[in-house]
Design a protein around this motif. Structure first.
Motif, PDB file in Angstrom:
ATOM      1  N   ARG A   1      -1.861  -6.818  -6.285  1.00  0.00           N
ATOM      2  CA  ARG A   1      -1.469  -6.728  -4.874  1.00  0.00           C
ATOM      3  C   ARG A   1      -0.850  -5.370  -4.532  1.00  0.00           C
ATOM      4  NH1 ARG A   1       3.737  -8.220  -2.666  1.00  0.00           N
ATOM      5  NH2 ARG A   1       5.315  -8.466  -4.283  1.00  0.00           N
ATOM      6  N   PHE A   2      -1.178  -4.362  -5.331  1.00  0.00           N
ATOM      7  CA  PHE A   2      -0.685  -3.014  -5.081  1.00  0.00           C
ATOM      8  C   PHE A   2      -1.874  -2.066  -4.970  1.00  0.00           C
ATOM      9  CE2 PHE A   2       0.942   1.153  -6.450  1.00  0.00           C
ATOM     10  CZ  PHE A   2       2.065   1.273  -5.636  1.00  0.00           C
ATOM     11  N   ALA A   3      -1.890  -1.229  -3.959  1.00  0.00           N
ATOM     12  CA  ALA A   3      -3.003  -0.302  -3.748  1.00  0.00           C
ATOM     13  C   ALA A   3      -2.458   1.066  -3.351  1.00  0.00           C
ATOM     14  CB  ALA A   3      -3.947  -0.833  -2.670  1.00  0.00           C
ATOM     15  N   GLU A   4      -3.168   2.117  -3.743  1.00  0.00           N
ATOM     16  CA  GLU A   4      -2.805   3.484  -3.380  1.00  0.00           C
ATOM     17  C   GLU A   4      -3.899   4.058  -2.485  1.00  0.00           C
ATOM     18  OE1 GLU A   4      -0.295   4.779  -7.377  1.00  0.00           O
ATOM     19  OE2 GLU A   4      -2.448   5.257  -7.249  1.00  0.00           O
ATOM     20  N   PHE A   5      -3.517   4.520  -1.313  1.00  0.00           N
ATOM     21  CA  PHE A   5      -4.481   5.093  -0.373  1.00  0.00           C
ATOM     22  C   PHE A   5      -4.602   6.586  -0.651  1.00  0.00           C
ATOM     23  CE2 PHE A   5      -5.189   7.142   3.879  1.00  0.00           C
ATOM     24  CZ  PHE A   5      -6.519   6.785   3.990  1.00  0.00           C
ATOM     25  N   ARG A   6      -5.761   6.997  -1.085  1.00  0.00           N
ATOM     26  CA  ARG A   6      -6.024   8.407  -1.371  1.00  0.00           C
ATOM     27  C   ARG A   6      -6.797   9.016  -0.201  1.00  0.00           C
ATOM     28  NH1 ARG A   6      -9.642   8.782  -5.359  1.00  0.00           N
ATOM     29  NH2 ARG A   6     -10.343   6.668  -4.912  1.00  0.00           N
TER      30      ARG A   6
ATOM     31  N   LEU B   1      -7.268  -5.664   2.257  1.00  0.00           N
ATOM     32  CA  LEU B   1      -6.537  -6.854   2.691  1.00  0.00           C
ATOM     33  C   LEU B   1      -7.444  -8.080   2.687  1.00  0.00           C
ATOM     34  CD1 LEU B   1      -3.844  -7.980   3.671  1.00  0.00           C
ATOM     35  CD2 LEU B   1      -4.509  -7.363   6.006  1.00  0.00           C
ATOM     36  N   THR B   2      -8.687  -7.910   3.130  1.00  0.00           N
ATOM     37  CA  THR B   2      -9.647  -9.022   3.092  1.00  0.00           C
ATOM     38  C   THR B   2      -9.871  -9.483   1.653  1.00  0.00           C
ATOM     39  OG1 THR B   2     -10.774  -8.267   5.094  1.00  0.00           O
ATOM     40  CG2 THR B   2     -12.005  -9.731   3.639  1.00  0.00           C
ATOM     41  N   ARG B   3     -10.047  -8.530   0.742  1.00  0.00           N
ATOM     42  CA  ARG B   3     -10.255  -8.870  -0.653  1.00  0.00           C
ATOM     43  C   ARG B   3      -9.052  -9.630  -1.215  1.00  0.00           C
ATOM     44  NH1 ARG B   3     -10.413  -4.122  -4.934  1.00  0.00           N
ATOM     45  NH2 ARG B   3     -11.784  -3.221  -3.342  1.00  0.00           N
ATOM     46  N   TRP B   4      -7.853  -9.161  -0.900  1.00  0.00           N
ATOM     47  CA  TRP B   4      -6.645  -9.806  -1.411  1.00  0.00           C
ATOM     48  C   TRP B   4      -6.511 -11.234  -0.875  1.00  0.00           C
ATOM     49  CZ3 TRP B   4      -3.241 -10.407  -4.926  1.00  0.00           C
ATOM     50  CH2 TRP B   4      -2.020 -11.029  -4.662  1.00  0.00           C
ATOM     51  N   ARG B   5      -6.756 -11.416   0.407  1.00  0.00           N
ATOM     52  CA  ARG B   5      -6.644 -12.751   1.003  1.00  0.00           C
ATOM     53  C   ARG B   5      -7.650 -13.730   0.396  1.00  0.00           C
ATOM     54  NH1 ARG B   5      -6.359 -10.801   7.358  1.00  0.00           N
ATOM     55  NH2 ARG B   5      -4.083 -10.488   7.479  1.00  0.00           N
ATOM     56  N   GLU B   6      -8.803 -13.204   0.030  1.00  0.00           N
ATOM     57  CA  GLU B   6      -9.869 -14.091  -0.462  1.00  0.00           C
ATOM     58  C   GLU B   6      -9.812 -14.334  -1.964  1.00  0.00           C
ATOM     59  OE1 GLU B   6     -13.460 -12.206   0.816  1.00  0.00           O
ATOM     60  OE2 GLU B   6     -13.271 -12.898   2.910  1.00  0.00           O
ATOM     61  N   THR B   7      -9.273 -13.409  -2.733  1.00  0.00           N
ATOM     62  CA  THR B   7      -9.363 -13.516  -4.190  1.00  0.00           C
ATOM     63  C   THR B   7      -8.030 -13.761  -4.889  1.00  0.00           C
ATOM     64  OG1 THR B   7      -9.121 -11.119  -4.520  1.00  0.00           O
ATOM     65  CG2 THR B   7     -11.358 -11.969  -4.176  1.00  0.00           C
TER      66      THR B   7
ATOM     67  N   VAL C   1       0.850  -1.196   0.000  1.00  0.00           N
ATOM     68  CA  VAL C   1       0.000   0.000   0.000  1.00  0.00           C
ATOM     69  C   VAL C   1       0.883   1.244   0.000  1.00  0.00           C
ATOM     70  CG1 VAL C   1      -1.741   1.324   1.264  1.00  0.00           C
ATOM     71  CG2 VAL C   1      -1.873  -1.178   1.207  1.00  0.00           C
ATOM     72  N   LEU C   2       0.697   2.102  -0.997  1.00  0.00           N
ATOM     73  CA  LEU C   2       1.386   3.376  -1.085  1.00  0.00           C
ATOM     74  C   LEU C   2       0.550   4.446  -0.386  1.00  0.00           C
ATOM     75  CD1 LEU C   2       3.597   5.266  -2.313  1.00  0.00           C
ATOM     76  CD2 LEU C   2       2.089   5.503  -4.303  1.00  0.00           C
ATOM     77  N   VAL C   3       1.188   5.181   0.526  1.00  0.00           N
ATOM     78  CA  VAL C   3       0.509   6.266   1.240  1.00  0.00           C
ATOM     79  C   VAL C   3       1.270   7.559   0.968  1.00  0.00           C
ATOM     80  CG1 VAL C   3      -0.351   7.116   3.454  1.00  0.00           C
ATOM     81  CG2 VAL C   3      -0.215   4.647   3.022  1.00  0.00           C
ATOM     82  N   PRO C   4       0.731   8.447   0.128  1.00  0.00           N
ATOM     83  CA  PRO C   4       1.421   9.700  -0.207  1.00  0.00           C
ATOM     84  C   PRO C   4       1.324  10.704   0.931  1.00  0.00           C
ATOM     85  CG  PRO C   4      -0.708   9.624  -1.283  1.00  0.00           C
ATOM     86  CD  PRO C   4      -0.548   8.299  -0.581  1.00  0.00           C
ATOM     87  N   GLY C   5       1.992  11.837   0.753  1.00  0.00           N
ATOM     88  CA  GLY C   5       1.966  12.890   1.755  1.00  0.00           C
ATOM     89  C   GLY C   5       1.153  14.081   1.293  1.00  0.00           C
ATOM     90  N   ILE C   6       1.519  15.271   1.792  1.00  0.00           N
ATOM     91  CA  ILE C   6       0.832  16.504   1.405  1.00  0.00           C
ATOM     92  C   ILE C   6       0.912  16.685  -0.108  1.00  0.00           C
ATOM     93  CG2 ILE C   6       1.036  19.023   1.519  1.00  0.00           C
ATOM     94  CD1 ILE C   6       1.685  18.779   4.436  1.00  0.00           C
ATOM     95  N   MET C   7      -0.175  17.062  -0.709  1.00  0.00           N
ATOM     96  CA  MET C   7      -0.315  17.276  -2.155  1.00  0.00           C
ATOM     97  C   MET C   7      -0.304  15.964  -2.943  1.00  0.00           C
ATOM     98  SD  MET C   7      -0.417  20.692  -2.402  1.00  0.00           S
ATOM     99  CE  MET C   7       0.141  21.316  -3.983  1.00  0.00           C
ATOM    100  N   GLY C   8      -0.261  14.817  -2.268  1.00  0.00           N
ATOM    101  CA  GLY C   8      -0.128  13.543  -2.963  1.00  0.00           C
ATOM    102  C   GLY C   8      -1.430  12.970  -3.489  1.00  0.00           C
TER     103      GLY C   8
ATOM    104  N   LYS D   1      -9.493   6.448   8.445  1.00  0.00           N
ATOM    105  CA  LYS D   1      -9.912   6.058   7.095  1.00  0.00           C
ATOM    106  C   LYS D   1      -8.979   4.986   6.524  1.00  0.00           C
ATOM    107  CE  LYS D   1     -12.260  10.353   5.724  1.00  0.00           C
ATOM    108  NZ  LYS D   1     -12.205  11.131   6.967  1.00  0.00           N
ATOM    109  N   LEU D   2      -7.693   5.090   6.848  1.00  0.00           N
ATOM    110  CA  LEU D   2      -6.748   4.064   6.402  1.00  0.00           C
ATOM    111  C   LEU D   2      -7.099   2.707   6.997  1.00  0.00           C
ATOM    112  CD1 LEU D   2      -4.127   3.232   4.956  1.00  0.00           C
ATOM    113  CD2 LEU D   2      -2.874   3.935   7.014  1.00  0.00           C
ATOM    114  N   ALA D   3      -7.542   2.691   8.243  1.00  0.00           N
ATOM    115  CA  ALA D   3      -7.933   1.424   8.878  1.00  0.00           C
ATOM    116  C   ALA D   3      -9.062   0.749   8.107  1.00  0.00           C
ATOM    117  CB  ALA D   3      -8.355   1.671  10.330  1.00  0.00           C
ATOM    118  N   VAL D   4     -10.055   1.530   7.678  1.00  0.00           N
ATOM    119  CA  VAL D   4     -11.173   0.983   6.893  1.00  0.00           C
ATOM    120  C   VAL D   4     -10.669   0.492   5.545  1.00  0.00           C
ATOM    121  CG1 VAL D   4     -13.376   1.540   5.795  1.00  0.00           C
ATOM    122  CG2 VAL D   4     -12.844   2.466   8.059  1.00  0.00           C
ATOM    123  N   PHE D   5      -9.812   1.269   4.913  1.00  0.00           N
ATOM    124  CA  PHE D   5      -9.250   0.915   3.608  1.00  0.00           C
ATOM    125  C   PHE D   5      -8.467  -0.397   3.690  1.00  0.00           C
ATOM    126  CE2 PHE D   5      -5.707   1.082   0.584  1.00  0.00           C
ATOM    127  CZ  PHE D   5      -6.336   1.402  -0.602  1.00  0.00           C
TER     128      PHE D   5
END
Length: 459
Positions: free
Chosen positions: A96-101, A123-129, A7-14, A114-118
């Motif tokens: 298996r790559f995701a970007e958190f906006r 992660l559940t989707r990845w484990r199952e599919t 999971v990529l988590v950008p910073g300010i302006m990201g 919000k990251l916790a929900v994401f």
């Protein structure tokens, strides 16, 4: 591990913040006018004062657009150069790559929730599919976080305070201000370099409503005094900054540190891997003192401290975050941080950073110090007026490097390329001019493999 979700988590302006499809925080020269004029555009850019950890209501609420991979700049505070295709360069499969906006204006606590929900959903989707033939261990997958700048604070709150470490394999940070940034205080007091009034005041007034920027204020012992040595900012009155903003920054970092100490004691420090990458070659605000009336005076060293031991502290940084603040405060010293040559804006583009991130994603140990060994520091302006001269400096440089500086367009094409002139000692200088636009400046060597980049806004 190669079965984990990255999971990529950008910073300010990201993350692009949009309304009606328009990217409101894409600060081109034309868009800068929206910061200066009262009206709907400025109203959308700022937040209600005192919003705390809540979400904004219209007209301040904005939609989340794409993750930004192009050059961006918030003059006086932070910039990012054009980013590579990180997933492709690291060899990570798309599934298996995701970007958190997220809305980077909001409190880091809010973003962490919000990251916790994401993470739970992805992660559940990845484990199952996940294809079990390609990823036989996907059912036991965890998350590998790749964090740029403030994104590391969002992830740190999620993993430590919200308990997300149980779902986390490793966290890699690039230029994260683990103890805040003196530059953020300079920004909020309207003392930013290069940026003239009224742009300076317009930016400060809007961004002072952002809880996230307040949570970047420095929390290490940053105030220097010739009699008392060093002390923290907490409890002091700072001209131009609400006391509640200072208090909230200290409360945020204290929440994280208390949670780290508790979890380390109960579950050991090996419960997840933390790798910090930072820049350490460039002149950076390190400390401050106070003039009459609580007006801060900024320093790039600790020479004004009355404690002789403070005067030998590591100097420099990545131009935005000081050396000392890019290391997690629970670490005994800065020796575990992986140091790179790049400035804050360009850390993710470093070949050495990419090699390190590839090791993280593959579950390998950090590779140690990755600096190429050149002690060169570079200084770039954030802001310039069209047709007027501006300076670019290189320090601690050897003439044998044969340094040049070039201006790159949005697509990376060189527009201007000039030699830097020797000014004595290890200092080199070039004077340039530019047309209105957002440009990338690059100091590079024609004799060795060395370059350093940052972003300039010209109006």
């Amino acid at each position: 591990m190669k079965h984990d979700l990255v999971v990529l988590v950008p910073g300010i302006m990201g993350t692009a913040l949009t309304r009606g499809g328009a990217d409101l925080w894409d600060l081109t020269p034309e868009a800068m006018g929206g910061l200066l004029r009262p009206g709907r555009t400025r109203e959308a850019l700022e937040l209600p004062r005192g919003i705390g950890d809540d979400d904004p209501e219209p007209p301040h609420a904005l939609e989340l657009g794409r993750t930004v991979h192009g050059a961006r700049i918030l003059p006086g505070l932070v910039s990012t150069t054009r980013s590579p295709d990180l997933r492709g360069l690291l060899g990570i499969e798309p599934e298996r790559f995701a970007e958190f906006r997220y809305d980077w204006r909001l409190s880091n606590r809010n973003s962490a929730r919000k990251l916790a929900v994401f993470v739970e959903e992805r992660l559940t989707r990845w484990r199952e599919t996940a294809d079990r033939q390609l990823f036989p261990r996907a059912g036991e997958a965890k998350v590998v976080f790749l964090c740029r700048s403030m994104g590391g604070l969002v992830v740190r709150y999620y993993t430590e305070v919200l308990g997300g470490w149980e779902q986390t394999r490793s966290v890699a940070t690039l230029g994260t201000p683990f103890s805040g940034s003196v530059k953020a205080l300079r920004f909020l007091t309207g003392q930013v370099e290069w940026v003239p009034s009224p742009f300076r005041e317009g930016i400060r007034e809007v961004c002072s409503t952002f809880p996230s920027v307040g949570q970047l204020l420095p929390t290490y012992r940053v105030v220097v005094d010739r009699q008392q040595g060093r002390s923290p900012l907490r409890g002091r009155s700072v001209e131009g900054v609400d006391t509640r903003t200072v208090d909230d920054s200290f409360a945020f970092f204290r929440e994280v540190q208390d949670a780290v100490a508790e979890s380390d004691a109960l579950h050991s420090r090996r419960r997840r891997t933390l790798i910090a990458l930072g820049g350490d070659k460039h002149r950076t605000d390190q400390a401050l003192s106070f003039a009459a009336g609580g007006r801060p005076v900024f320093h790039q060293d600790f020479a004004d401290s009355g404690d002789p031991e403070d005067r030998v502290l590591p100097l420099f940084g990545d131009g935005t975050v000081a050396h000392i603040a890019q290391t997690p405060p629970e670490w005994p010293d800065t020796g575990r941080t992986v140091w790179l040559d790049s400035r804050h804006a360009d850390l993710v583009n470093s070949d050495h950073a990419l090699k390190q991130l590839r090791r993280v994603c593959d579950g390998l140990e950090p590779a140690g110090v990755l600096s190429v060994g050149e002690p060169v520091g570079c200084e770039f302006p954030d802001f310039a007026r069209a047709g007027e001269p501006f300076e670019v400096w290189a320090t601690n440089a050897d003439a044998a490097l044969r340094l040049r500086v070039r201006r790159l367009g949005e697509d990376g094409t060189p527009v201007v390329d000039e030699a830097m002139r020797h000014c004595g000692g290890g200092d080199f200088r070039a004077e340039l001019r530019a047309e209105p636009g957002r440009w990338t400046l690059e100091v590079y060597s024609t004799a060795r493999r060395y370059s350093c980049r940052d972003v300039l806004l010209v109006v």
